[in-house]
Structures are given as structure tokens and as C-alpha cells.
Design an enzyme around this catalytic site. Structure first.
Site, PDB file in Angstrom:
ATOM      1  N   ASP A   1      79.124  72.306  42.721  1.00  0.00           N
ATOM      2  CA  ASP A   1      78.699  71.842  41.417  1.00  0.00           C
ATOM      3  C   ASP A   1      79.703  72.234  40.338  1.00  0.00           C
ATOM      4  O   ASP A   1      80.060  71.437  39.483  1.00  0.00           O
ATOM      5  CB  ASP A   1      77.324  72.443  41.107  1.00  0.00           C
TER       6      ASP A   1
ATOM      7  N   SER B   1      77.144  78.245  48.605  1.00  0.00           N
ATOM      8  CA  SER B   1      76.066  77.569  47.898  1.00  0.00           C
ATOM      9  C   SER B   1      76.557  76.285  47.264  1.00  0.00           C
ATOM     10  O   SER B   1      77.741  76.109  47.022  1.00  0.00           O
ATOM     11  CB  SER B   1      75.504  78.473  46.820  1.00  0.00           C
ATOM     12  N   LYS B   2      75.597  75.423  47.001  1.00  0.00           N
ATOM     13  CA  LYS B   2      75.997  74.167  46.382  1.00  0.00           C
ATOM     14  C   LYS B   2      76.478  74.395  44.963  1.00  0.00           C
ATOM     15  O   LYS B   2      77.092  73.536  44.363  1.00  0.00           O
ATOM     16  CB  LYS B   2      74.857  73.150  46.439  1.00  0.00           C
ATOM     17  N   ARG B   3      76.189  75.564  44.446  1.00  0.00           N
ATOM     18  CA  ARG B   3      76.671  75.918  43.115  1.00  0.00           C
ATOM     19  C   ARG B   3      78.193  75.800  43.034  1.00  0.00           C
ATOM     20  O   ARG B   3      78.746  75.340  42.044  1.00  0.00           O
ATOM     21  CB  ARG B   3      76.238  77.354  42.801  1.00  0.00           C
TER      22      ARG B   3
END
Length: 579
Positions: A268, A263-265
Site C-alpha cells: 500500500d 503485510s499488505k501495508r
RNA sequence: GUCCCCUUAGUGCAGCGGUCAGCACAUCAGAUUCUCAGUCUGAGAACAGGGGUUCGAGUCCCCUAGGGGAUGCCA
């Protein structure tokens, strides 16, 4: 044989970059269509007004183009780049945001037939229902006794609350024959009356997907397994409209090497960590304000600097908050100096920037959840079309193994480089694309002829970034070149050491060299080595250190050619003159 | 809570009732090259656990455990 043509589609929503898992789905859709002489279609599911963005739409289209995932119908990339939602193909529009009247007319049909009704529970009320559900209670929404199918009545009863439309789910068992998951029966009690039109007037995914797939004559819906449990919703809707269901094939999910969702999490988090560190270093005048300024000058965004500062502040404070705009995140990563190696690769663009070759990526992602069953692993895109089949798709979640991708990358590049001129040219083009993507103007500027020599000289690279790295010192101005002291010492090149004499000897040989081509250079130096009774390996590393400052460079002869006579003499003389 | 799916070396796959359980990546060892890389040769390494069915089970059935997905006015 069926007469229906195979039509598959990929339907991303422009709420972020093209994820590597999405690329996998798109590619398998395309492979399947190609294999059966059908068409691959791209549809943009831009119904989430809160999260859509033009930049991610362009990003997705660029990434698909880079991968070679072209489509027979769908958005017009050039127009989209100009800011217009234009498309091509006979079943458009291909942007869901432009199909509102279509959805509304279908929703009205359902309302008229009493198979849908208006509702106005708030999200909070629904959340509370789920929270408080006892063991025997229905989970979530419960169908009301009185079903409102008249818009005016709904408006009156809602009393100011936003109104949406729910589908009246039929009380029948739904059978889904999935090409991957096999036949499955879904009992009716697990489906509640799901929303088909949101209170903002947009259709929900479950509704739009059914209408569009039908109107666009999609024959095979190939998508990720996360949609499998929702498939009975789609089938129920198709039944309500009397539409035939397409064939379904649900692909296993793709996870990262830790077995978690990619995930882009993840990305991030890393950026957030570095940003906090950067802001902690007050000496450089690092503040949120200066960060926002730098980000604003790096990317074109509509926000004011103040708005950006506020957003970044909130983002830094809340560990769970993820920046919605990918480009802003990237810009912050650049400003605060997140090393490339530390940035998790999850989007196609990440792999592009890391120096991967598109064909290798395609080969690798095709094997994420599918295998030909023959043991063969290395395929060109054309061979994949030939070999692909849905029968060999597994139900097991696939794990993304970067090391294996790297190995595939090496194999594909190596194969190309030992292939014919056309394949070598593909490598040149791909390498130039890489240089552009990372903004290396210096290397890109050396010209095709030298880039060809460089690629030839560095055969066996794993990633384009390897080629770039090793070529760096060759094309640096002398003033920027630094000499690795350890390397100088190792080769006995310090002042007064014997290595310098040997180096001086080679320098003179090179000075007298007229023909500055690889074979001639090799012949001359080898002849000199013969006279002196020494082997090449005694002198080559010394020249390398004097030439590049490091112990690692492309092979010697092409390196000499790449630096050029003048540059070589300047570097060698300069080195020998140094104290 | 409920429903669905999965489980073979470190990782990804093959196997679809009888194989010395195969391949690739990774790992380790050796060879080769002007460095890095590459290339070549070789080695170690697995059927989640428990019950059945069967002459015979990694393969079929059941249970347990673990992992994943769905259950959203996200897609």
C-alpha cells in the site's frame, strides 16, 4: 495406531488476497493430511462483516487452485464465481456466515448452563480499562458481580447499548500439548472472559473455530504461531462443551527479508508513494478524478466515482490508512505506473505475476519453518508428501528469501525442461498461465508450437518474465522494433563498417536457405563460416543485433525459426538498407 | 504492564553431550557456451553475551540482551 482419520483444514477469512504465509500454512496442512491418507478441508471464515469481500474470496480460491491446493471439502469455486456461496462435503456449510444457527444453539447451551453471560461494554470503555490498568490490576475486562444469562434482562439493562456474549472462563490451569511448541501450561489468570458473540450477532473467531473444528471432525489444527497464545481459549471452550480437543500444531511465522511482518501495508505504501507522484504531474491531466475514472473502468466495483474519489483522497492524506480493496490498489498501481520490480511481493498472485512456477513456490514455502533434516531441498509436490513431518517443524520464525525462491524456480523449471515430454508440457501450460496473468496476448497468440521452441531456446531462465522479456523483440512488428545504438556500434554495424559486410554475407546464405529448421540453418551458416574461415561468435552477435535490436536474445537458430523466414529477411534487409 | 516463543555464516536450514560445526541460496574467483542466462570447479564466511552442570556443551540449566507473538466486539 489410532483409528481416527486425519483431517486438516485451512480457514482463511476473505478480507484480502491469499498471503504467501497463508499459502504456506494451507500447504503444510495439506501435506500432513496427504501424508497420513487423510483429507484437507477448506473453510471460509467470513464473520467479519466489515471487511469481507466477494472479490477476495474468489481471489483466494483462484490462488489456491493455481498453486494446486485443492481440497476434499469446501467451497464450490464455480458457484462462488457466479456469486453463490455453495459448497460440497458432508460437514457443511463451509462458510461460517451460513452457520449462524449452529453457533447460536451452542451459545445458548453455554448461557443455559451459566457458562456464558451477556455484556454491553463499549469498545471505548474497554480501551479505557486497558489504558488505566495499574501494575496489580487486571488487564482489560473484569467479570461483573452479577452475571446476566437472560436475553431480555440483558436487553433491559444494556439500555440501548449493543449486547454481546462473553464466555465465563473456568478458573483452572489449561494444558496444551502442541505438536510443535511442546507441552505448555497456561495459568487461568491470563485468560479473561472473552467475547464469543459479537454485538452484530456473529460469533467471534475463537468461538466459531472451536465449534466448526469439532463438527467438521478436524483431527489436527495446523495454523500459524500467532494463534498459540489463544489456544487455551479454544481448549477451555472444548472443555465446556465436553468436546475432545484436536491435536494442535503451531507453525512459525513468516517474515520478509527485513524481518518484519509481510503485510499488505508495505504494498500500500509503495502504491501511495507513486500515486502522489503521479498526481503531482499535472501536465498529463492527472487528477484524483481521472484516477478514479481509470480505476473504475479497470475493475468492477460497486462504488460510485464520487465515493471512490473520496476514499482515495482520504487514503492519500493519511499515511497509515490502507486501502481495503486489493483490486483497487492494483488498479491504482497500474494507472500510476508502479514498476513491477517495485511492487512488494506478499500475495500468491504477486508471485504469479512476477513469473514464478507454482511447484517451485510450493517447494520453497514448505521449507519455511520446516526442513526434512536430510539436507535435501529440492522436492516435487509428491516427494514433499512423502518427506513431510511435524516433528521437523521448527519454532523459529522463518524469513522469506526471494533470491532463494528464484533459485528454486530456476531449478524446478530446468528440471522439468530436461525431463520427459510430460514435464516439458507442464512448463508450457505454466508459461501460458503466466502470459495470461500479465495480459500478454501477443506472445500467447504465437501458438503452442512456437512457445515450445521458445521455452527450449531459453532454457535456464529464472522466471517466466525473463522468457517473456527476451522473446519480446522477436515477436514485435518491425515498426515497433528499436535498435540499441550501443549494440550496433559494438558489433561494427554502422554504415561503412566491416561488420555490415559479414552480416550481408549471412543474409545471403539465409536467403538461399530452403529448409527453415534449426539443424539446416545451423549447417548452412556453419558451412559458410567454414568457407570464410571465421567462427560463429564473430557473426552470431551481429545477426542478433540486426534481428532483435539488442545484444540479448534466445539462441540464434531457434530465434531464426521463431521469427520465420519472411520476418528474418525483412529485418535483415531492412537493417542493411538503413543509413 | 503481564504471559508465551525464539537466537548457529549476509539469508534459510542441519546438528538433538564427543563432527576439521554440515548443506543450500547469496557473495567472490576460475572454466565453458553465439549474447543473456545456465552449467562445472574452487574460496571466504557462523554457534548473541555471561554464569553453571559435565571428563567433555552449539547441544542440558539459569541470568542478561535482542527479536517475535498474544493480551481485540480482527481472524
Amino acid at each position: 495406531m489410532t483409528a481416527t482419520t486425519v483431517r486438516t483444514r485451512f480457514a482463511p477469512s476473505p478480507t484480502g488476497s491469499l498471503h504467501i504465509g497463508g499459502a504456506r500454512t494451507a500447504f503444510l496442512c495439506k501435506l500432513f493430511a496427504k501424508k497420513h491418507g487423510g483429507d484437507f478441508i477448506l473453510r471460509i471464515e467470513d464473520t467479519d462483516q466489515a471487511r469481507n469481500s466477494a472479490e477476495s474470496l474468489i481471489g483466494i480460491l483462484d490462488d489456491m487452485k493455481w498453486l494446486g491446493l485443492d481440497f476434499a471439502e469446501g467451497p464450490d469455486i464455480e458457484a462462488v464465481r457466479r456469486g453463490e456461496l455453495k459448497d460440497f462435503g458432508p460437514y457443511g456449510p463451509y462458510f461460517q456466515s451460513q452457520r449462524l444457527e449452529i453457533y447460536n444453539s451452542y451459545i445458548q447451551k453455554l448461557l443455559d448452563a451459566g457458562r456464558a453471560y451477556f455484556a454491553w461494554e463499549t469498545p471505548e470503555e474497554l480501551a479505557a480499562l486497558r489504558q488505566n490498568a495499574g501494575p496489580d490490576d487486571a488487564y482489560g475486562h473484569v467479570r461483573p458481580k452479577h452475571l446476566v444469562t437472560d436475553a431480555n434482562e440483558a436487553k433491559r439493562l444494556a439500555n440501548g447499548k449493543p449486547v454481546m456474549v462473553r464466555f465465563l472462563v473456568p478458573d483452572v490451569q489449561i494444558h496444551v500439548d502442541d505438536l510443535v511448541m511442546g507441552p505448555t501450561d497456561f495459568p487461568p489468570e491470563h485468560l479473561n472472559d472473552f467475547v464469543i458473540r459479537k454485538s452484530d450477532g456473529m460469533p467471534t473467531y475463537h468461538f466459531a473455530v472451536v465449534v466448526d473444528d469439532s463438527l467438521m471432525r478436524i483431527s489436527h489444527v495446523i495454523r500459524a504461531q500467532e494463534h498459540f497464545s489463544n489456544t487455551p481459549k479454544h481448549v477451555a471452550l472444548q472443555m465446556a462443551f465436553g468436546l475432545p480437543s484436536p491435536q494442535f500444531a503451531h507453525l512459525p511465522l513468516v517474515f520478509n527479508s527485513q524481518g518484519k511482518k509481510m503485510s499488505k501495508r508495505e504494498k500500500d505504501k509503495v502504491v501511495k508513494r507513486f500515486a502522489k507522484k503521479w498526481l503531482g504531474e499535472k501536465e498529463g491531466g492527472n487528477s484524483i478524478g481521472s484516477l478514479a475514472d481509470k480505476v473504475k473502468s479497470a475493475v468492477k466495483i460497486a462504488d460510485t466515482a464520487d465515493a471512490l474519489v473520496k476514499q482515495v483522497e482520504a487514503w492519500l492524506k493519511d499515511p497509515d490508512l490502507v486501502l481495503p480493496q486489493g483490486t483497487v490498489r492494483e488498479a491504482i498501481a497500474d494507472v500510476v505506473g508502479v514498476p513491477i520490480a517495485e511492487r512488494p511481493e506478499i500475495d500468491v498472485s504477486d508471485f504469479k505475476k512476477a513469473g514464478f512456477y507454482a511447484e517451485a513456490i510450493l517447494n520453497y514455502i514448505a521449507l519455511l519453518g520446516w526442513s526434512p533434516g536430510t539436507g535435501k531441498e529440492i522436492f516435487t509436490p509428491a516427494e514433499l508428501v512423502e518427506a513431510f513431518n511435524l516433528e521437523q517443524v521448527s519454532k523459529t520464525n522463518a524469513r522469506f528469501d526471494r533470491k532463494k525462491l528464484v533459485s528454486f524456480n530456476l531449478t524446478h523449471c530446468n528440471d522439468d525442461m530436461s525431463g520427459d515430454a510430460g514435464r516439458k508440457e507442464k512448463q508450457l501450460v505454466a508459461f501460458k498461465q503466466y502470459l495470461e496473468s500479465v495480459g500478454n496476448a501477443r506472445l500467447a497468440g504465437i501458438g503452442d508450437a512456437k512457445l515450445r521452441i521458445l521455452l527450449e531456446a531459453k532454457k535456464g531462465w529464472r522466471l517466466y518474465s525473463d522468457v517473456e522479456k527476451v522473446a519480446g523483440p522477436l515477436f514485435m512488428p518491425l515498426s515497433e522494433l528499436t535498435y540499441d545504438e550501443g549494440a550496433v556500434a559494438k558489433e561494427g554495424l554502422r554504415k561503412g563498417e566491416a561488420g555490415r559486410e559479414l552480416l550481408a554475407g549471412v543474409t545471403e546464405v539465409l536467403r538461399g536457405q530452403k529448409d527453415w529448421e534449426e539443424p539446416a540453418l545451423e549447417a548452412a551458416v556453419m558451412a559458410w563460416c567454414g568457407e570464410k574461415g571465421i567462427e560463429l561468435k564473430e557473426i552470431a552477435p551481429k545477426v542478433r543485433v540486426a534481428l532483435t535490436g539488442t545484444t540479448v536474445s534466445p539462441a540464434l537458430w531457434p530465434s531464426l525459426v521463431l521469427v520465420g523466414r519472411e520476418g528474418v529477411m525483412e529485418r535483415l534487409d531492412g537493417f542493411l538498407a538503413k543509413g
